[in-house]
Design a protein around this motif. Structure first.
Motif, mmCIF file in Angstrom:
data_model
loop_
_atom_site.group_PDB
_atom_site.id
_atom_site.type_symbol
_atom_site.label_atom_id
_atom_site.label_comp_id
_atom_site.label_asym_id
_atom_site.label_seq_id
_atom_site.Cartn_x
_atom_site.Cartn_y
_atom_site.Cartn_z
ATOM 1 N N HIS A 166 0.857 -1.190 0.000
ATOM 2 C CA HIS A 166 0.000 0.000 0.000
ATOM 3 C C HIS A 166 0.890 1.236 0.000
ATOM 4 C CE1 HIS A 166 1.162 -0.217 4.201
ATOM 5 N NE2 HIS A 166 0.787 1.036 4.336
ATOM 6 N N THR A 167 0.290 2.370 -0.283
ATOM 7 C CA THR A 167 1.007 3.633 -0.122
ATOM 8 C C THR A 167 0.105 4.515 0.734
ATOM 9 O OG1 THR A 167 2.022 3.315 -2.289
ATOM 10 C CG2 THR A 167 2.194 5.508 -1.346
ATOM 11 N N TYR A 168 0.438 4.610 1.979
ATOM 12 C CA TYR A 168 -0.291 5.365 3.008
ATOM 13 C C TYR A 168 -1.654 4.782 3.369
ATOM 14 C CZ TYR A 168 3.321 8.866 3.666
ATOM 15 O OH TYR A 168 4.500 9.489 3.984
ATOM 16 N N LEU A 169 -2.612 4.733 2.424
ATOM 17 C CA LEU A 169 -3.924 4.195 2.790
ATOM 18 C C LEU A 169 -4.042 2.762 2.274
ATOM 19 C CD1 LEU A 169 -6.247 7.259 2.046
ATOM 20 C CD2 LEU A 169 -5.018 6.692 4.150
ATOM 21 N N ALA A 170 -4.559 1.875 3.134
ATOM 22 C CA ALA A 170 -4.510 0.441 2.846
ATOM 23 C C ALA A 170 -5.115 0.046 1.500
ATOM 24 C CB ALA A 170 -5.172 -0.330 3.977
ATOM 25 N N ASN A 171 -6.386 0.391 1.253
ATOM 26 C CA ASN A 171 -7.043 -0.052 0.026
ATOM 27 C C ASN A 171 -7.568 1.083 -0.839
ATOM 28 O OD1 ASN A 171 -6.932 -2.983 0.039
ATOM 29 N ND2 ASN A 171 -8.095 -2.819 1.931
ATOM 30 N N SER A 172 -7.834 2.221 -0.247
ATOM 31 C CA SER A 172 -8.496 3.314 -0.980
ATOM 32 C C SER A 172 -7.608 3.891 -2.067
ATOM 33 C CB SER A 172 -8.882 4.432 -0.014
ATOM 34 O OG SER A 172 -9.591 3.887 1.062
ATOM 35 N N ILE A 173 -6.288 3.872 -1.849
ATOM 36 C CA ILE A 173 -5.364 4.323 -2.893
ATOM 37 C C ILE A 173 -4.903 3.092 -3.666
ATOM 38 C CG2 ILE A 173 -3.108 5.350 -3.364
ATOM 39 C CD1 ILE A 173 -3.492 7.117 -0.921
ATOM 40 N N THR A 174 -5.198 3.069 -4.971
ATOM 41 C CA THR A 174 -4.854 1.885 -5.769
ATOM 42 C C THR A 174 -3.584 2.098 -6.599
ATOM 43 O OG1 THR A 174 -6.403 2.670 -7.450
ATOM 44 C CG2 THR A 174 -7.220 1.010 -5.907
ATOM 45 N N GLY A 175 -3.075 3.321 -6.581
ATOM 46 C CA GLY A 175 -1.816 3.566 -7.279
ATOM 47 C C GLY A 175 -1.305 4.971 -7.003
ATOM 48 N N VAL A 176 0.011 5.097 -6.918
ATOM 49 C CA VAL A 176 0.652 6.409 -6.793
ATOM 50 C C VAL A 176 1.791 6.423 -7.802
ATOM 51 C CG1 VAL A 176 1.989 7.942 -5.281
ATOM 52 C CG2 VAL A 176 0.114 6.590 -4.321
ATOM 53 N N TRP A 177 1.941 7.548 -8.505
ATOM 54 C CA TRP A 177 3.032 7.683 -9.473
ATOM 55 C C TRP A 177 3.801 8.964 -9.181
ATOM 56 C CZ3 TRP A 177 -1.725 5.721 -10.295
ATOM 57 C CH2 TRP A 177 -1.811 4.454 -10.898
ATOM 58 N N LEU A 178 5.092 8.855 -9.184
ATOM 59 C CA LEU A 178 5.959 10.029 -9.046
ATOM 60 C C LEU A 178 6.622 10.226 -10.405
ATOM 61 C CD1 LEU A 178 7.343 12.195 -7.279
ATOM 62 C CD2 LEU A 178 9.079 10.490 -6.720
ATOM 63 N N ASP A 179 6.255 11.310 -11.074
ATOM 64 C CA ASP A 179 6.743 11.548 -12.438
ATOM 65 C C ASP A 179 6.589 10.288 -13.296
ATOM 66 O OD1 ASP A 179 7.403 14.175 -11.838
ATOM 67 O OD2 ASP A 179 9.407 13.624 -11.148
ATOM 68 N N ASP A 180 5.384 9.732 -13.244
ATOM 69 C CA ASP A 180 5.000 8.571 -14.068
ATOM 70 C C ASP A 180 5.637 7.246 -13.653
ATOM 71 O OD1 ASP A 180 3.229 10.066 -15.607
ATOM 72 O OD2 ASP A 180 4.821 10.700 -16.969
ATOM 73 N N VAL A 181 6.393 7.226 -12.570
ATOM 74 C CA VAL A 181 6.942 5.949 -12.071
ATOM 75 C C VAL A 181 6.106 5.523 -10.868
ATOM 76 C CG1 VAL A 181 8.949 4.839 -10.984
ATOM 77 C CG2 VAL A 181 9.271 6.506 -12.837
ATOM 78 N N ARG A 182 5.660 4.272 -10.855
ATOM 79 C CA ARG A 182 4.836 3.790 -9.750
ATOM 80 C C ARG A 182 5.620 3.913 -8.441
ATOM 81 N NH1 ARG A 182 0.085 0.925 -8.919
ATOM 82 N NH2 ARG A 182 -0.551 0.506 -11.056
ATOM 83 N N ALA A 183 4.989 4.522 -7.447
ATOM 84 C CA ALA A 183 5.745 4.902 -6.254
ATOM 85 C C ALA A 183 5.298 4.198 -4.990
ATOM 86 C CB ALA A 183 5.641 6.409 -6.051
ATOM 87 N N SER A 184 6.286 3.726 -4.251
ATOM 88 C CA SER A 184 6.077 3.185 -2.905
ATOM 89 C C SER A 184 6.416 4.287 -1.900
ATOM 90 C CB SER A 184 7.014 2.001 -2.688
ATOM 91 O OG SER A 184 8.360 2.451 -2.802
#
Ligand SMILES: [Zn+2]
Length: 277
Positions: free
Chosen positions: A116-134
């Motif tokens: 996850h990234t911060y929120l367990a299920n509500s956030i399904t993806g985060v990208w930093l300058d188009d790179v998937r971010a942890s």
């Protein structure tokens, strides 16, 4: 030499299930001791490697999980929440030579135990300058602005693989091998403590302040599991909608970027619905 340890719980030894990391549950009570064992092993290893000072910053949930009374007496622990740099609080004072990410995990939308990234299920993806971010990638960009290298990463094997992208030099210790989001082949605390201590000793050699990196501006995009969460997120100034369930914003520095991220996740978590259907 001063080392900062940013300690998260999902990537700790033995942890594979939401209740393992949810304060107040019997499983959490049990797992916090294994989490503490991982952190203490890193503390011991850094002192073995020549550190004069090791500060542990609790970075999981309410940031009140580690058992202070089980840590080596030479260390100090920053516990509790509301810290301007959150998971990497303490890095900003110009006296930290290296940081360790202990108990880290893969990011939202990736495979990996409790990814996850911060929120367990509500956030399904985060990208930093188009790179998937942890969280590891985001925090690595923050600490780079203070010239502090990431020297050690522990977590499941997927978290270690993820760290190859943002901290290729850092020592990595996989305390468990991912099988599914909620299952892993786990090594015992005795074994992982020995592995982490040895790696931290080695990692101390990589600790040396570097030139601060100003790589901004950064564009951060977030995808949610429901349309109304994207709507809610746009309350934060500068955050705009880029899709039905997606928002994005641009920040000049990652310091600002992570603060905006925190504002978005706080607003969004208040808008998550109860289960029904
Ligand atoms: Zn956590």
């Amino acid at each position: 030499m001063k080392i900062l340890i940013s300690a998260d719980m999902e990537g700790a030894t033995g942890v594979t299930w939401p209740a393992d990391v949810l304060p107040g549950t019997p499983q959490w009570e049990r797992c916090r001791s294994m989490f503490t064992s991982d952190v203490n092993a890193a503390v011991l290893g850094f002192f073995d490697g020549g550190a004069d000072e090791v500060l542990v910053n609790e970075a999981h949930w309410t940031m009140r999980n580690l058992l202070l009374e089980q840590l080596d007496e030479r260390t100090q622990m920053l516990t509790g929440r509301h810290k301007s740099l959150s998971m990497v609080e303490g890095v900003q004072h110009g006296d930290v030579d290296g940081i360790a990410f202990v108990g880290y995990h893969a990011g939202a939308g990736m495979e990996g135990v409790l990814a996850h990234t911060y929120l367990a299920n509500s956030i399904t993806g985060v990208w930093l300058d188009d790179v998937r971010a942890s969280e590891g990638l985001l925090n690595a960009r923050v600490v780079a602005e203070y010239g502090v290298p990431v020297v050690l990463v522990t977590g499941d094997d997927v978290a270690c693989e993820d760290a190859l992208g943002y901290a290729p030099e850092a020592l990595k210790v996989a305390v468990k091998d991912h099988v599914s989001r909620y299952a892993a082949v786990c090594r015992t605390p005795a074994r992982t403590a020995a592995d982490i201590r040895a790696a931290a000793k080695e990692a101390a050699r990589l600790a040396a302040r570097q030139q601060p990196v100003q790589a901004g501006p950064f564009t951060v995009a977030l995808e949610f599991d429901a349309e109304h969460l994207a709507m809610a997120a746009t309350v934060v100034p500068g955050v705009g909608r880029i899709g039905e369930r997606k928002v994005a914003y641009t920040s000049g520095t990652m310091y600002e970027g992570i603060r905006t991220f925190k504002a978005v996740t706080t607003i969004v978590s208040a808008a998550v619905e109860e289960q029904y259907g």
